[in-house]
Motif scaffolding. Structure first.
Motif, mmCIF file in Angstrom:
data_model
loop_
_atom_site.group_PDB
_atom_site.id
_atom_site.type_symbol
_atom_site.label_atom_id
_atom_site.label_comp_id
_atom_site.label_asym_id
_atom_site.label_seq_id
_atom_site.Cartn_x
_atom_site.Cartn_y
_atom_site.Cartn_z
ATOM 1 N N ALA A 24 -40.932 -20.734 -9.422
ATOM 2 C CA ALA A 24 -41.561 -19.495 -9.866
ATOM 3 C C ALA A 24 -42.576 -19.105 -8.801
ATOM 4 C CB ALA A 24 -42.244 -19.696 -11.214
ATOM 5 N N VAL A 25 -42.399 -17.932 -8.203
ATOM 6 C CA VAL A 25 -43.197 -17.535 -7.038
ATOM 7 C C VAL A 25 -43.987 -16.261 -7.332
ATOM 8 C CG1 VAL A 25 -43.117 -16.991 -4.575
ATOM 9 C CG2 VAL A 25 -41.363 -18.476 -5.567
ATOM 10 N N ALA A 26 -45.288 -16.306 -7.062
ATOM 11 C CA ALA A 26 -46.120 -15.102 -7.211
ATOM 12 C C ALA A 26 -45.554 -13.978 -6.360
ATOM 13 C CB ALA A 26 -47.552 -15.419 -6.792
ATOM 14 N N ALA A 27 -45.536 -12.765 -6.896
ATOM 15 C CA ALA A 27 -44.883 -11.634 -6.233
ATOM 16 C C ALA A 27 -45.430 -11.365 -4.840
ATOM 17 C CB ALA A 27 -45.027 -10.375 -7.092
ATOM 18 N N ASN A 28 -46.728 -11.594 -4.620
ATOM 19 C CA ASN A 28 -47.304 -11.324 -3.300
ATOM 20 C C ASN A 28 -46.724 -12.206 -2.210
ATOM 21 O OD1 ASN A 28 -49.377 -13.672 -2.445
ATOM 22 N ND2 ASN A 28 -49.449 -13.421 -4.646
ATOM 23 N N PHE A 29 -46.151 -13.346 -2.604
ATOM 24 C CA PHE A 29 -45.638 -14.313 -1.630
ATOM 25 C C PHE A 29 -44.132 -14.150 -1.404
ATOM 26 C CE2 PHE A 29 -45.063 -18.786 -0.036
ATOM 27 C CZ PHE A 29 -46.020 -18.742 0.962
ATOM 28 N N THR A 30 -43.565 -13.032 -1.842
ATOM 29 C CA THR A 30 -42.109 -12.826 -1.775
ATOM 30 C C THR A 30 -41.562 -12.918 -0.354
ATOM 31 O OG1 THR A 30 -42.116 -11.445 -3.772
ATOM 32 C CG2 THR A 30 -40.244 -11.217 -2.279
ATOM 33 N N ALA A 31 -42.147 -12.162 0.566
ATOM 34 C CA ALA A 31 -41.600 -12.119 1.926
ATOM 35 C C ALA A 31 -41.639 -13.469 2.631
ATOM 36 C CB ALA A 31 -42.311 -11.053 2.755
ATOM 37 N N PRO A 32 -42.793 -14.146 2.702
ATOM 38 C CA PRO A 32 -42.799 -15.450 3.360
ATOM 39 C C PRO A 32 -41.941 -16.483 2.638
ATOM 40 C CG PRO A 32 -44.949 -14.976 2.396
ATOM 41 C CD PRO A 32 -44.158 -13.723 2.338
ATOM 42 N N MET A 33 -41.884 -16.391 1.298
ATOM 43 C CA MET A 33 -41.092 -17.362 0.548
ATOM 44 C C MET A 33 -39.607 -17.231 0.875
ATOM 45 S SD MET A 33 -40.874 -19.866 -1.495
ATOM 46 C CE MET A 33 -39.602 -20.647 -2.489
ATOM 47 N N LYS A 34 -39.122 -16.017 1.006
ATOM 48 C CA LYS A 34 -37.704 -15.828 1.326
ATOM 49 C C LYS A 34 -37.360 -16.459 2.672
ATOM 50 C CE LYS A 34 -36.764 -11.771 -1.522
ATOM 51 N NZ LYS A 34 -36.392 -10.332 -1.578
ATOM 52 N N GLU A 35 -38.259 -16.314 3.638
ATOM 53 C CA GLU A 35 -38.017 -16.912 4.954
ATOM 54 C C GLU A 35 -38.144 -18.428 4.904
ATOM 55 O OE1 GLU A 35 -36.948 -17.292 8.810
ATOM 56 O OE2 GLU A 35 -36.854 -15.493 7.570
ATOM 57 N N ILE A 36 -39.147 -18.926 4.196
ATOM 58 C CA ILE A 36 -39.329 -20.377 4.053
ATOM 59 C C ILE A 36 -38.124 -20.986 3.351
ATOM 60 C CG2 ILE A 36 -40.675 -22.130 2.814
ATOM 61 C CD1 ILE A 36 -43.174 -20.404 3.417
ATOM 62 N N ALA A 37 -37.656 -20.338 2.281
ATOM 63 C CA ALA A 37 -36.510 -20.851 1.527
ATOM 64 C C ALA A 37 -35.259 -20.907 2.396
ATOM 65 C CB ALA A 37 -36.260 -19.991 0.295
ATOM 66 N N ALA A 38 -35.033 -19.861 3.193
ATOM 67 C CA ALA A 38 -33.847 -19.815 4.054
ATOM 68 C C ALA A 38 -33.882 -20.944 5.079
ATOM 69 C CB ALA A 38 -33.752 -18.468 4.748
ATOM 70 N N ARG A 39 -35.037 -21.142 5.689
ATOM 71 C CA ARG A 39 -35.166 -22.213 6.687
ATOM 72 C C ARG A 39 -35.012 -23.581 6.048
ATOM 73 N NH1 ARG A 39 -40.348 -20.416 10.461
ATOM 74 N NH2 ARG A 39 -39.663 -18.277 10.920
#
Length: 246
Positions: A24-39
């Protein structure tokens, strides 16, 4: 085939140990989380199932049995509360980022670099996140109160459920400006579009964003692997470049 045999064995071993982690990810962290998750997925073979939204809503969902392994909150109070209530793994809480608040408009020149536009009130609507659910919304309210502008500006509020919706209200023109997360409008330290005022840190309580392992995630290999990756220097570089402090 003999030359590729060791590689095939390694790939098979990784696949056998691959697991899923639900976050569960806070909405403000969406962009960095998507990149972190992909890596993370590329490097470990584990799969990330991420949901993005308001921290307050995630708290309610977790208390009602939502199957999350990890919470990446937009504050430090919600994870601390879950910890106190016995809903997470002991000693698993840590601060993964410190958020920054920005007053932003998609229009060039509308927001000055001192935030004086707030006092002038020459706009019809102001987008903020629901302060009862979203820590960035609570921070925005705190800023306006310290500037003695809250009662004047409150009738102009267009309230988003979370900071993602708040940002979208400004993008769509539903509100000409709004309080958003720096990570939503800055990239590599530069404003991506429009005009903005980076709100001084002394106008609001630091937005410490804590992560915590929930009870469902205890003992899962993918959970431990993700947290190790989130704390790695590679992830930290990405988090800083996305508009956060550490």
């Amino acid at each position: 085939m003999r030359r590729f045999a060791p590689l095939l064995i390694l790939l098979a071993a990784n696949a056998a140990h691959a697991d899923q982690v639900q976050i569960a990810v806070a909405a403000n962290f969406t962009a960095p989380m998507k990149e972190i998750a992909a890596r993370f997925e590329r490097e470990t073979g584990h799969q990330v199932l991420a949901s993005y939204g308001a921290t307050g809503k995630f708290y309610a969902q977790i208390k009602n049995g939502a199957p999350f392994d990890i919470l990446l909150a937009a504050d430090d109070e919600t994870p601390a509360r879950l910890e106190k209530e016995g809903a997470c793994a002991p000693d698993s809480r840590f601060t993964y980022a410190i958020g920054k608040l920005v007053l932003w408009s998609a229009q060039t020149g509308l927001v000055d670099d001192k935030g004086d536009v707030l006092g002038k009130g020459t706009f019809a609507r102001l987008s903020i996140a629901n302060p009862k659910l979203a820590p960035y919304g609570a921070a925005a309210v705190e800023v306006m109160q310290k500037l003695n502008l809250f009662s004047t500006l409150e009738p102009k509020f267009v309230q988003g459920e979370n900071i993602g919706q708040t940002h979208q209200f400004v993008v769509s023109g539903a509100a000409p400006l709004g309080f958003v997360a720096m990570s939503q409008v800055f990239e590599a330290g530069k404003l991506t579009s429009g005009s903005a005022w980076i709100v001084p840190g002394n106008l609001y309580t630091p937005i410490r964003q804590d992560a915590v392992v929930l009870r469902k995630g205890q003992g899962k290999s993918a959970v431990g692997a993700f947290l190790t990756y989130l704390k790695s220097e590679k992830a930290k570089v990405l988090i800083r470049s996305s508009g956060y402090d550490l």
